[in-house]
Write a protein that holds these residues in place. Structure first.
Motif, PDB file in Angstrom:
ATOM      1  N   UNK A 144      42.100  49.940  55.918  1.00 23.05           N
ATOM      2  CA  UNK A 144      41.728  48.570  55.568  1.00 23.05           C
ATOM      3  C   UNK A 144      41.146  48.533  54.156  1.00 23.05           C
ATOM      4  N   UNK A 145      40.257  49.467  53.831  1.00 19.58           N
ATOM      5  CA  UNK A 145      39.656  49.538  52.492  1.00 19.58           C
ATOM      6  C   UNK A 145      40.702  49.764  51.412  1.00 19.58           C
ATOM      7  N   UNK A 146      41.680  50.609  51.680  1.00 22.16           N
ATOM      8  CA  UNK A 146      42.746  50.850  50.713  1.00 22.16           C
ATOM      9  C   UNK A 146      43.542  49.573  50.453  1.00 22.16           C
ATOM     10  N   UNK A 147      43.858  48.845  51.509  1.00 22.97           N
ATOM     11  CA  UNK A 147      44.615  47.597  51.361  1.00 22.97           C
ATOM     12  C   UNK A 147      43.827  46.569  50.547  1.00 22.97           C
ATOM     13  N   UNK A 148      42.544  46.442  50.825  1.00 23.49           N
ATOM     14  CA  UNK A 148      41.701  45.496  50.082  1.00 23.49           C
ATOM     15  C   UNK A 148      41.590  45.915  48.620  1.00 23.49           C
ATOM     16  N   UNK A 149      41.428  47.207  48.353  1.00 23.69           N
ATOM     17  CA  UNK A 149      41.329  47.693  46.973  1.00 23.69           C
ATOM     18  C   UNK A 149      42.609  47.409  46.188  1.00 23.69           C
ATOM     19  N   UNK A 150      43.763  47.643  46.803  1.00 13.92           N
ATOM     20  CA  UNK A 150      45.025  47.371  46.118  1.00 13.92           C
ATOM     21  C   UNK A 150      45.213  45.879  45.876  1.00 13.92           C
ATOM     22  N   UNK A 151      44.821  45.065  46.840  1.00 12.54           N
ATOM     23  CA  UNK A 151      44.905  43.609  46.659  1.00 12.54           C
ATOM     24  C   UNK A 151      43.988  43.159  45.514  1.00 12.54           C
ATOM     25  N   UNK A 177      51.326  32.375  21.249  1.00 12.81           N
ATOM     26  CA  UNK A 177      52.607  33.025  20.918  1.00 12.81           C
ATOM     27  C   UNK A 177      52.761  34.404  21.571  1.00 12.81           C
ATOM     28  N   UNK A 178      52.130  34.609  22.701  1.00  9.79           N
ATOM     29  CA  UNK A 178      52.138  35.920  23.353  1.00  9.79           C
ATOM     30  C   UNK A 178      53.517  36.239  23.924  1.00  9.79           C
ATOM     31  N   UNK A 179      53.899  37.507  23.798  1.00  8.78           N
ATOM     32  CA  UNK A 179      55.099  38.038  24.443  1.00  8.78           C
ATOM     33  C   UNK A 179      54.658  39.271  25.220  1.00  8.78           C
ATOM     34  N   UNK A 180      54.546  39.140  26.523  1.00  7.54           N
ATOM     35  CA  UNK A 180      54.086  40.249  27.363  1.00  7.54           C
ATOM     36  C   UNK A 180      55.222  41.253  27.516  1.00  7.54           C
ATOM     37  N   UNK A 181      54.919  42.511  27.221  1.00 10.75           N
ATOM     38  CA  UNK A 181      55.917  43.576  27.295  1.00 10.75           C
ATOM     39  C   UNK A 181      55.811  44.365  28.596  1.00 10.75           C
ATOM     40  N   UNK A 182      54.577  44.552  29.073  1.00  8.07           N
ATOM     41  CA  UNK A 182      54.389  45.358  30.282  1.00  8.07           C
ATOM     42  C   UNK A 182      53.094  44.961  30.964  1.00  8.07           C
ATOM     43  N   UNK A 183      53.118  44.953  32.284  1.00  5.03           N
ATOM     44  CA  UNK A 183      51.924  44.700  33.096  1.00  5.03           C
ATOM     45  C   UNK A 183      51.821  45.849  34.084  1.00  5.03           C
ATOM     46  N   UNK A 184      50.631  46.461  34.146  1.00  2.49           N
ATOM     47  CA  UNK A 184      50.446  47.643  34.982  1.00  2.49           C
ATOM     48  C   UNK A 184      49.094  47.578  35.675  1.00  2.49           C
ATOM     49  N   UNK A 185      49.055  47.936  36.938  1.00  2.00           N
ATOM     50  CA  UNK A 185      47.808  48.024  37.685  1.00  2.00           C
ATOM     51  C   UNK A 185      47.756  49.324  38.464  1.00  2.00           C
ATOM     52  N   UNK A 186      46.577  49.921  38.544  1.00  2.00           N
ATOM     53  CA  UNK A 186      46.408  51.175  39.277  1.00  2.00           C
ATOM     54  C   UNK A 186      45.100  51.131  40.047  1.00  2.00           C
ATOM     55  N   UNK A 187      45.144  51.581  41.272  1.00  2.00           N
ATOM     56  CA  UNK A 187      43.956  51.673  42.097  1.00  2.00           C
ATOM     57  C   UNK A 187      43.685  53.145  42.360  1.00  2.00           C
ATOM     58  N   UNK A 188      42.474  53.591  42.094  1.00  2.00           N
ATOM     59  CA  UNK A 188      42.121  54.988  42.331  1.00  2.00           C
ATOM     60  C   UNK A 188      40.999  55.420  41.410  1.00  2.00           C
ATOM     61  N   UNK A 189      40.801  56.714  41.335  1.00  2.00           N
ATOM     62  CA  UNK A 189      39.771  57.286  40.481  1.00  2.00           C
ATOM     63  C   UNK A 189      40.367  57.433  39.086  1.00  2.00           C
ATOM     64  N   UNK A 245      38.818  47.909  33.446  1.00  2.00           N
ATOM     65  CA  UNK A 245      38.509  48.768  34.589  1.00  2.00           C
ATOM     66  C   UNK A 245      37.275  48.204  35.278  1.00  2.00           C
ATOM     67  N   UNK A 246      37.390  47.942  36.575  1.00  2.00           N
ATOM     68  CA  UNK A 246      36.263  47.449  37.364  1.00  2.00           C
ATOM     69  C   UNK A 246      36.149  48.283  38.638  1.00  2.00           C
ATOM     70  N   UNK A 247      34.955  48.327  39.233  1.00  2.00           N
ATOM     71  CA  UNK A 247      34.818  49.024  40.511  1.00  2.00           C
ATOM     72  C   UNK A 247      35.583  48.283  41.610  1.00  2.00           C
ATOM     73  N   UNK A 248      36.176  49.034  42.503  1.00  2.00           N
ATOM     74  CA  UNK A 248      36.913  48.441  43.621  1.00  2.00           C
ATOM     75  C   UNK A 248      35.930  47.915  44.670  1.00  2.00           C
ATOM     76  N   UNK A 249      36.355  46.956  45.494  1.00  2.00           N
ATOM     77  CA  UNK A 249      35.474  46.436  46.541  1.00  2.00           C
ATOM     78  C   UNK A 249      34.990  47.526  47.506  1.00  2.00           C
ATOM     79  N   UNK A 250      35.873  48.428  47.884  1.00  2.00           N
ATOM     80  CA  UNK A 250      35.502  49.578  48.721  1.00  2.00           C
ATOM     81  C   UNK A 250      35.465  50.803  47.811  1.00  2.00           C
ATOM     82  N   UNK A 251      34.371  50.923  47.092  1.00  2.00           N
ATOM     83  CA  UNK A 251      34.233  51.929  46.042  1.00  2.00           C
ATOM     84  C   UNK A 251      34.255  53.369  46.557  1.00  2.00           C
TER      85      UNK A 251
END
Length: 133
Positions: A28-35, A54-66, A121-127
């Motif tokens: 459950x904590x992993x699912x909440x952290x990824x969300x 005039x922004x042109x977004x080239x890449x969007x990336x998200x990672x959950x973990x240490x 970078x922010x702390x995850x809800x289930x740190x």
């Protein structure tokens, strides 16, 4: 005698139930952290689109973990790579009402090709989740 047998079975099954409960809580904590990471990344991209015309977004990336590799904690990392005619200082100025730049947890970096990378970078809800170990 029948009630003692039921109590015995209950006592013997308690460790199994506790382990199953722990595993369910970690999942459950992993699912909440990824969300939370997905939400943070979408919000960052949306705010950039709001503030930079005039922004042109080239890449969007998200990672959950240490992300730092030290300690056992879980972070939400959001990275958006984009290009614009604005300078780095103008971008900081435009985004400063939404973010506090500290060069470690929230920063903008100019790349060699002239594009910019915005990292948050922010702390995850289930740190203290298993993902951070």
């Amino acid at each position: 005698m029948k009630w003692m047998k039921r109590i015995g079975i209950g006592i013997l099954s308690l460790p199994v139930l506790l382990v199953i409960g722990f595993i369910v809580f970690e999942i459950f904590g992993m699912c909440v952290n990824h969300a939370a990471t997905n939400w943070q990344t979408r919000k960052l991209a949306a705010r950039l689109k709001e503030e930079i015309q005039d922004i042109r977004i080239q890449d969007i990336y998200g990672q959950t973990g240490n992300t730092s590799g030290t300690g056992n904690h879980v972070d939400c990392l959001s990275v958006v790579t984009f290009s614009t005619a604005m300078t780095e200082e103008e971008i900081r100025q435009a985004m400063s009402e939404h973010y506090v730049f500290d060069e470690w947890y929230c920063f903008i970096q100019k790349e060699e090709d002239g594009s910019y990378t915005f990292c948050q970078i922010t702390p995850a809800p289930f740190e203290d989740n298993i993902e951070g170990h």
